[in-house]
Design an enzyme around this catalytic site. Structure first.
Site, PDB file in Angstrom:
ATOM      1  N   ASP A  52       0.822  -1.211   0.000  1.00 55.25           N
ATOM      2  CA  ASP A  52       0.000   0.000   0.000  1.00 55.25           C
ATOM      3  C   ASP A  52       0.854   1.258   0.000  1.00 55.25           C
ATOM      4  O   ASP A  52       2.057   1.220   0.233  1.00 55.25           O
ATOM      5  CB  ASP A  52      -0.901   0.017   1.245  1.00 55.25           C
ATOM      6  CG  ASP A  52      -1.976  -1.042   1.196  1.00 55.25           C
ATOM      7  OD1 ASP A  52      -2.310  -1.492   0.093  1.00 55.25           O
ATOM      8  OD2 ASP A  52      -2.478  -1.419   2.269  1.00 55.25           O
ATOM      9  N   TYR A 110       6.607 -10.188   6.970  1.00 54.05           N
ATOM     10  CA  TYR A 110       6.436  -8.748   7.167  1.00 54.05           C
ATOM     11  C   TYR A 110       6.966  -8.355   8.542  1.00 54.05           C
ATOM     12  O   TYR A 110       6.893  -9.138   9.498  1.00 54.05           O
ATOM     13  CB  TYR A 110       4.958  -8.355   7.088  1.00 54.05           C
ATOM     14  CG  TYR A 110       4.420  -8.213   5.686  1.00 54.05           C
ATOM     15  CD1 TYR A 110       4.527  -7.002   5.005  1.00 54.05           C
ATOM     16  CD2 TYR A 110       3.799  -9.276   5.055  1.00 54.05           C
ATOM     17  CE1 TYR A 110       4.016  -6.864   3.717  1.00 54.05           C
ATOM     18  CE2 TYR A 110       3.290  -9.145   3.769  1.00 54.05           C
ATOM     19  CZ  TYR A 110       3.406  -7.938   3.111  1.00 54.05           C
ATOM     20  OH  TYR A 110       2.907  -7.795   1.835  1.00 54.05           O
TER      21      TYR A 110
END
Length: 246
Positions: A52, A110
């Site tokens: 994003d 992540y």
């Protein structure tokens, strides 16, 4: 036709995310333009997944097909010379024709970085999230283990998620006390829903602040209600660290 696999690092703060969009600065588009300058070809660059707006990557993987005969070791040098300094091609490798960076992906890791110091930092403000209230790391470490395994993560996805199923496997979940009052939340899984890591991180912050007990994570997962989980933390603390294919 050659299939080229790239490992890419980028600072996401300048960009409107990975995905190509008209009239918006994006990472995919910038790299495709660099490839066209170097090879003279218009290519489709496929990534392991979209990140994003504002999100960073240390080890994003992408691939493209080309007829160019440029030696593989010269591709990163040539592309980096045509890219903004916020994007770096770390390596290039020629792979078999059927390799697909998204469809062949087995695991992703992540990391969410929290600066838990009293006053935060000016220099790294776009590379981490500042939470000045002292967090109970031991409670967060206890809570994060409830995320390991196969679960329906419906409570930890943002609206607008296109995935039909919200079931995912988290192979490893850790809260790490790092140097200089940093806290790392690291998750390795077979896939992640939209904003899933940022919502899990926000929920763990609630545990660290004493708003939730560690064992309540199990109930939140079971109930599958987004409103019971924590808030979505800002994008600048999130990094795609590694993509694995075996």
């Amino acid at each position: 036709m050659r299939n080229i696999k790239l490992i890419i690092e980028y600072d996401g703060k300048e960009f409107n995310g990975w995905q190509k969009q008209p009239n918006k600065l994006n990472i995919q588009g910038e790299i495709e333009k660099a490839i066209e300058r170097v090879t003279g070809e218009t290519v489709d660059l496929t990534a392991s997944g979209r990140t994003d707006s504002g999100v960073h990557a240390i080890g994003q993987v992408a691939n493209f097909k080309t007829n160019s005969t440029i030696p593989i070791e010269k591709i990163p040098i040539a592309l980096n010379a045509n890219l903004k300094k916020a994007i770096v091609i770390k390596s290039a490798e020629e792979v078999e024709e059927r390799f697909h960076s998204r469809l062949n992906c087995k695991k992703k890791t992540y990391r969410y970085i929290i600066n838990n110091s009293k006053y935060g930092t000016a220099i790294y403000r776009n590379l981490e999230t500042h939470i000045p209230m002292k967090l109970d790391i031991s409670k967060m470490q206890e809570a994060v283990k409830y995320f390991e395994g196969e679960h329906d993560f419906k409570a930890f996805k943002a609206s607008g998620t296109s995935s039909k199923s919200s079931v995912r496997i988290i192979y490893k979940a850790e809260v790490i006390e790092a140097e200089n009052e940093r806290i790392y939340i690291e998750l390795t899984g077979n896939g992640f829903l939209y904003n899933m890591v940022r919502i899990i991180s926000g929920t763990l912050v609630d545990v660290g602040l004493g708003k939730l007990e560690p064992k309540e994570i199990e109930t939140i997962i079971h109930d599958k209600k987004r409103e019971k989980a924590g808030k979505t933390l800002p994008p600048q603390g999130l990094y795609l660290v590694k993509v694995e294919y075996e």
